[in-house]
Design a protein around this motif. Sequence first.
Motif, PDB file in Angstrom:
ATOM      1  N   THR A 122       0.798  -1.222   0.000  1.00  0.00           N
ATOM      2  CA  THR A 122       0.000   0.000   0.000  1.00  0.00           C
ATOM      3  C   THR A 122       0.839   1.284   0.000  1.00  0.00           C
ATOM      4  N   ALA A 123       1.988   1.270   0.663  1.00  0.00           N
ATOM      5  CA  ALA A 123       2.772   2.513   0.757  1.00  0.00           C
ATOM      6  C   ALA A 123       4.236   2.240   1.068  1.00  0.00           C
ATOM      7  N   SER A 124       4.842   1.329   0.327  1.00  0.00           N
ATOM      8  CA  SER A 124       6.259   1.046   0.578  1.00  0.00           C
ATOM      9  C   SER A 124       7.110   1.331  -0.654  1.00  0.00           C
ATOM     10  N   LEU A 125       8.377   1.542  -0.407  1.00  0.00           N
ATOM     11  CA  LEU A 125       9.313   1.770  -1.503  1.00  0.00           C
ATOM     12  C   LEU A 125       9.347   0.577  -2.449  1.00  0.00           C
ATOM     13  N   ALA A 126       9.105  -0.599  -1.911  1.00  0.00           N
ATOM     14  CA  ALA A 126       9.073  -1.811  -2.737  1.00  0.00           C
ATOM     15  C   ALA A 126       7.924  -1.790  -3.740  1.00  0.00           C
ATOM     16  N   ASP A 127       6.891  -1.023  -3.484  1.00  0.00           N
ATOM     17  CA  ASP A 127       5.729  -0.930  -4.382  1.00  0.00           C
ATOM     18  C   ASP A 127       5.924   0.092  -5.492  1.00  0.00           C
ATOM     19  N   LEU A 128       6.949   0.916  -5.377  1.00  0.00           N
ATOM     20  CA  LEU A 128       7.134   2.005  -6.336  1.00  0.00           C
ATOM     21  C   LEU A 128       7.366   1.514  -7.759  1.00  0.00           C
ATOM     22  N   GLY A 157       0.128  -4.225 -11.509  1.00  0.00           N
ATOM     23  CA  GLY A 157      -0.677  -3.598 -10.474  1.00  0.00           C
ATOM     24  C   GLY A 157      -0.196  -2.181 -10.206  1.00  0.00           C
ATOM     25  N   ASN A 158      -0.949  -1.486  -9.423  1.00  0.00           N
ATOM     26  CA  ASN A 158      -0.608  -0.108  -9.079  1.00  0.00           C
ATOM     27  C   ASN A 158      -0.943   0.113  -7.607  1.00  0.00           C
ATOM     28  N   PRO A 159      -0.197  -0.534  -6.693  1.00  0.00           N
ATOM     29  CA  PRO A 159      -0.534  -0.453  -5.273  1.00  0.00           C
ATOM     30  C   PRO A 159      -0.477   0.945  -4.686  1.00  0.00           C
ATOM     31  N   LEU A 160       0.257   1.857  -5.292  1.00  0.00           N
ATOM     32  CA  LEU A 160       0.327   3.224  -4.781  1.00  0.00           C
ATOM     33  C   LEU A 160      -0.767   4.121  -5.352  1.00  0.00           C
ATOM     34  N   GLY A 161      -1.519   3.617  -6.332  1.00  0.00           N
ATOM     35  CA  GLY A 161      -2.620   4.384  -6.913  1.00  0.00           C
ATOM     36  C   GLY A 161      -2.167   5.610  -7.677  1.00  0.00           C
ATOM     37  N   LEU A 162      -1.043   5.513  -8.379  1.00  0.00           N
ATOM     38  CA  LEU A 162      -0.530   6.641  -9.149  1.00  0.00           C
ATOM     39  C   LEU A 162      -1.341   6.844 -10.422  1.00  0.00           C
ATOM     40  N   GLU A 163      -1.370   8.081 -10.898  1.00  0.00           N
ATOM     41  CA  GLU A 163      -2.088   8.407 -12.135  1.00  0.00           C
ATOM     42  C   GLU A 163      -1.245   8.029 -13.342  1.00  0.00           C
ATOM     43  N   ALA A 164      -1.913   7.762 -14.475  1.00  0.00           N
ATOM     44  CA  ALA A 164      -1.217   7.411 -15.713  1.00  0.00           C
ATOM     45  C   ALA A 164      -0.240   8.512 -16.110  1.00  0.00           C
ATOM     46  N   HIS A 178       5.855   9.757 -18.928  1.00  0.00           N
ATOM     47  CA  HIS A 178       7.242   9.725 -18.477  1.00  0.00           C
ATOM     48  C   HIS A 178       7.253   9.787 -16.955  1.00  0.00           C
ATOM     49  N   VAL A 179       8.237   9.178 -16.348  1.00  0.00           N
ATOM     50  CA  VAL A 179       8.421   9.284 -14.901  1.00  0.00           C
ATOM     51  C   VAL A 179       9.898   9.503 -14.600  1.00  0.00           C
ATOM     52  N   LEU A 180      10.160  10.100 -13.459  1.00  0.00           N
ATOM     53  CA  LEU A 180      11.517  10.315 -12.987  1.00  0.00           C
ATOM     54  C   LEU A 180      11.556   9.887 -11.528  1.00  0.00           C
ATOM     55  N   VAL A 181      12.485   9.024 -11.195  1.00  0.00           N
ATOM     56  CA  VAL A 181      12.657   8.605  -9.808  1.00  0.00           C
ATOM     57  C   VAL A 181      13.910   9.285  -9.276  1.00  0.00           C
ATOM     58  N   PHE A 182      13.741  10.041  -8.206  1.00  0.00           N
ATOM     59  CA  PHE A 182      14.841  10.743  -7.553  1.00  0.00           C
ATOM     60  C   PHE A 182      14.881  10.249  -6.117  1.00  0.00           C
ATOM     61  N   LEU A 183      15.799   9.368  -5.824  1.00  0.00           N
ATOM     62  CA  LEU A 183      15.881   8.748  -4.500  1.00  0.00           C
ATOM     63  C   LEU A 183      17.135   9.241  -3.795  1.00  0.00           C
ATOM     64  N   VAL A 184      16.939   9.793  -2.598  1.00  0.00           N
ATOM     65  CA  VAL A 184      18.059  10.249  -1.781  1.00  0.00           C
ATOM     66  C   VAL A 184      18.162   9.290  -0.611  1.00  0.00           C
ATOM     67  N   ASP A 185      19.159   8.426  -0.637  1.00  0.00           N
ATOM     68  CA  ASP A 185      19.326   7.439   0.422  1.00  0.00           C
ATOM     69  C   ASP A 185      19.771   8.128   1.705  1.00  0.00           C
ATOM     70  N   THR A 242       7.141   3.960   3.092  1.00  0.00           N
ATOM     71  CA  THR A 242       7.924   3.261   4.101  1.00  0.00           C
ATOM     72  C   THR A 242       8.920   2.358   3.406  1.00  0.00           C
ATOM     73  N   ALA A 243       9.939   1.958   4.135  1.00  0.00           N
ATOM     74  CA  ALA A 243      10.967   1.076   3.562  1.00  0.00           C
ATOM     75  C   ALA A 243      11.506   0.153   4.638  1.00  0.00           C
ATOM     76  N   GLY A 244      11.950  -1.019   4.213  1.00  0.00           N
ATOM     77  CA  GLY A 244      12.618  -1.919   5.136  1.00  0.00           C
ATOM     78  C   GLY A 244      14.011  -1.400   5.407  1.00  0.00           C
ATOM     79  N   PHE A 245      14.743  -2.091   6.224  1.00  0.00           N
ATOM     80  CA  PHE A 245      16.108  -1.674   6.535  1.00  0.00           C
ATOM     81  C   PHE A 245      17.078  -2.724   6.019  1.00  0.00           C
ATOM     82  N   PRO A 246      18.114  -2.351   5.313  1.00  0.00           N
ATOM     83  CA  PRO A 246      18.335  -0.998   4.790  1.00  0.00           C
ATOM     84  C   PRO A 246      17.458  -0.741   3.582  1.00  0.00           C
ATOM     85  N   ALA A 247      17.166   0.534   3.347  1.00  0.00           N
ATOM     86  CA  ALA A 247      16.292   0.916   2.243  1.00  0.00           C
ATOM     87  C   ALA A 247      16.981   0.619   0.926  1.00  0.00           C
TER      88      ALA A 247
END
Length: 79
Positions: free
Chosen positions: A11-17, A31-38, A41-48, A74-79
């Motif tokens: 429902t809301a984890s980094l693994a679902d992205l 599937g689209n567990p995060l319910g994002l809109e169509a 293009h997408v850009l993922v910007f992840l700051v660990d 949310t994310a498990g450890f380590p992300a």
Amino acid sequence: MTAPLLPEYGTASLADLSRSLLSVLGMEGHGNPLGLEAAEHVLVFLVDGLGAELLDAHPEAAPFLSARRARVLTAGFPA
């Protein structure tokens, strides 16, 4: 003491992205567990290491990210 924050898998984890992004780009079967809109293009910007609590405590250190944050994953450890 507060209970530890557990990953909200499905429902809301980094693994679902990645599944949600593939879905919004038109790839079936993910599937689209995060319910994002169509999107076209997408850009993922992840700051660990920059968690939501740290961003909330020091918004002046990252004003662009602080002003545009829509939701927390949310994310498990380590992300």
